[in-house]
Design an enzyme around this catalytic site. Structure first.
Site, short mmCIF file in Angstrom:
data_model
loop_
_atom_site.label_atom_id
_atom_site.label_comp_id
_atom_site.label_asym_id
_atom_site.label_seq_id
_atom_site.Cartn_x
_atom_site.Cartn_y
_atom_site.Cartn_z
CB CYS A 119 5.79 -5.96 -53.27
SG CYS A 119 7.01 -5.27 -52.12
CG HIS A 166 1.65 -6.94 -51.75
ND1 HIS A 166 2.78 -6.21 -51.47
CD2 HIS A 166 0.65 -6.02 -51.89
CE1 HIS A 166 2.50 -4.93 -51.45
NE2 HIS A 166 1.21 -4.79 -51.70
#
Length: 645
Positions: A93, A148
């Site tokens: 991610c 993120h």
């Protein structure tokens, strides 16, 4: 303060009127008047989470026994250009997101692993993001979805070039959450008390069951710098994100982006939470898929959300002036089991890119999607659409990278990349726009005109601290210097390999003949493989030398141990639950009737939801400017939530 309170109360009343009337108050969403007549195009970048190459119906084989669950996106891919050899900057991610927004690989930015709930920092502040490069060109910018890249104020989207942000700071599995679905994730619903049921977690980690005591709060939803919901209602999240994104687009309806008397061009970045586990979606999508499975139902909502974005662009009259890009951040999380092989699978499909050598006894076993450098971990479902500019029906086989998006979009916007750092991507303008949208080069003649080489970052695992690359693509060939597998379906959770370290072994595959990476070539007897190995070693050496001279982002992955270190609305509650009234945000729209589920659009509450969000934004701004005390802010905020509920 009394006069100020009257002004804020009036603003709140105006926003709440929008909640009940169904119209929207889009003060911060309204486009800026742009007087220079630059004519720059709008750009929409949508990125799925953990979606595999084989999850896009357009990528399936014609004789596939699995039906497509993405009809709207299949049509979009056919209306533009679909890429068969597009690669993420990393296979997990955070590093993947850093690469697509900076145009630089992890060894340059320092982003080689994920940020966590208790991370103190984020993507280095010396790195420049795509929206920061677009702002000088007059763009309005909005981020919707999973960030993120750091959740402390200075690292959040609204500090990194975006005018606004609505979404979650990290993956929606990193804490408990509310909602009516989502499978095998904590207890499914965050407890309102200090007691949590259903622990330990399915992988045996008891820390996530301890909430704040173990630095694992409920999933928060942010509006700019303010938590507006915690724990998040995952079932409603995609619907709300879609509503907010489409309102932003519609607010830019005018004579044309960049017109002297019209609106500013816009950049919308929509990193979805679909289809990352725990695979939650609006209840109205239950059993809407052909496969009649949880994962396929989530694909249906993803597909509808993408369709709603495209519809909003059309409603704003901006179709002919908007480049739409769809891709995924990295490959499937195989531990949750491939949905095309098991009806209860909650993981995506890698299509033909199986990494078969690794999964065999020779390779050591495990899986070959997310977390790995096998094709299934980084070869992404990708298409771009721009009616009237990109000729429809193109299927392109060029070797490309997510790092190409920054130089391509900046060039399209009339900007220039800084010269004080090295970019790993190239401008794809000639491929996309030359010859009336037919492209400059025929991929069948030279698929490597843009990249002959690609380097696959080892993030998040390496043999030593100095290792930066695990595999190198050289034309049709792919050379591994080390390899590993992640956890396969229902295996006990482990990282990279069972001993936590990659296997140091040189392997060469011909992807044109062996896309499954099943049979490594004999370098001693295969001259093409031997030449590819020599080239790969040279490229790797040159890359390492370039790092010595390049501008480096000093990314800090330090963690905190105090409640201030993680996003928490209420540290006194195990799940950080903000309070009873906050649930109104997650529940808003829950009464939507089944008839409102359209084939070509997302379930939504549109203006009502956005009106509430804008009311909360007004209050947060007033508090930040010192116009409201904390207690006044809390009272007005609660009143807004209760009124909406």
């Amino acid at each position: 303060m009394a006069g100020t309170n009257s002004r804020i109360t009036a603003l709140l009343a105006l926003a709440l009127l929008a909640v009940h009337s169904g119209s929207s108050v889009t003060g911060s969403l309204r486009p800026q008047q742009h007087a220079n007549g630059n004519g720059y195009a709008n750009v929409v970048l949508v990125m799925a989470d953990d979606m595999g190459y084989g999850d896009l119906g357009a990528n399936m084989e014609p004789d596939s026994e699995v039906a497509s669950e993405t009809p709207r996106m299949d049509a979009l891919a056919a209306a533009g250009i679909r890429f068969t050899d597009m690669h993420a900057g990393a296979s997990v991610c955070t590093p993947a997101r850093a690469a697509i927004l900076t145009g630089r690989l992890g060894p340059r930015t320092g982003v080689k692993k994920n940020f966590a709930q208790s991370s103190l920092y984020g993507l280095s502040l010396t790195e420049l993001t795509l929206p920061e490069l677009l702002k000088p060109q007059g763009y309005d910018t909005l981020a919707i979805g999973k960030w993120h890249l750091g959740h402390s104020d200075e690292y959040q989207p609204t500090s990194r070039g975006f005018d606004g942000w609505y979404g979650v700071p990290y993956s929606w599995d990193l804490g408990c959450a509310d909602g009516t679905n989502g499978v095998d994730w904590h207890d499914g619903v965050c407890s309102t008390s200090h007691k949590r049921y259903g622990c330990p977690t399915w992988w045996g980690d008891d820390n996530m069951c301890k909430g704040c005591a173990a630095q694992s709060p409920g999933i928060p939803v942010f509006l700019d710098y303010t938590i507006v919901e915690q724990p998040a209602n995952l079932s409603m999240l995609t619907m709300h994100m879609t509503d907010y994104a489409t309102e932003f687009i519609r607010a830019h309806a005018a004579t044309g982006a960049g017109d002297a008397d019209g609106t500013a061009p816009f950049f919308l970045y929509y990193p979805m939470t679909h289809v990352h586990a725990p695979v939650a979606y609006h209840p109205k999508y239950t059993n809407t898929s052909t496969a009649q499975s949880i994962f396929a139902d989530s694909l249906r909502e993803l597909d509808a959300s993408m369709g709603a974005i495209v519809d909003a662009v059309a409603e704003a009259g901006q179709t002919d002036n908007t480049l739409i890009i769809f891709t995924s951040d990295n490959g499937p999380w195989n531990i949750k089991c491939d949905w095309t092989e098991r009806s209860d699978g909650l993981s995506g499909s890698m299509g033909p890119y199986l990494g078969a050598y690794q999964t065999s006894t020779l390779g050591g076993g495990g899986a070959t999607g997310k977390f790995t450098s096998w094709e299934g971990g980084h070869r992404m479902p990708t298409f771009m659409v721009w009616p009237g500019v990109i000729i429809p029906g193109r299927v392109d086989n060029h070797l490309l990278s997510h790092t190409d998006i920054v130089p391509t979009v900046v060039s399209l916007a009339g900007g220039e990349l800084p010269t004080d750092r090295i970019y790993d991507g190239v401008d794809l303008g000639p491929l996309l726009f030359a010859n009336g949208g037919a492209g400059e080069a025929d991929a069948s003649e030279d698929p490597y005109v843009y990249h002959r080489y690609l380097l696959h970052d080892v993030a998040p695992y390496s043999l030593t601290e100095t290792d930066n690359v695990q595999a190198v693509r050289v034309g049709d060939h792919k050379v591994f210097f080390s390899h590993c597998g992640a956890s396969a379906c229902n295996e006990i959770y482990y990282t990279c390999s069972r001993d936590g370290r990659p296997t140091k072994r040189t392997l060469v595959f011909d992807l044109s003949a062996d896309p499954a990476e099943s049979s490594p070539l004999e370098v001693l007897s295969d001259s093409a493989a031997a030449l590819a190995l020599v080239e790969a070693r040279t490229v790797l050496r040159e890359f390492e030398m370039s790092l010595e001279d390049d501008f480096h982002g000093n990314t800090d992955f330090s963690h905190g141990s105090h409640p201030d270190s993680w996003p928490c609305c209420n540290p006194d509650n195990l799940s950080c639950r903000c309070g009873e009234s906050v649930g109104a945000l997650g529940a808003l729209g829950g009464s939507t009737s089944a008839e409102q589920v359209r084939d070509n659009g997302a379930v939504g509450v549109g203006g009502a939801f956005v009106g509430l969000v804008e009311a909360l934004r007004e209050l947060a701004t007033a508090k930040a400017e010192g116009l409201l005390t904390q207690s006044e802010y809390d009272g007005l905020r609660q009143a807004a939530m209760v009124k909406a509920k």
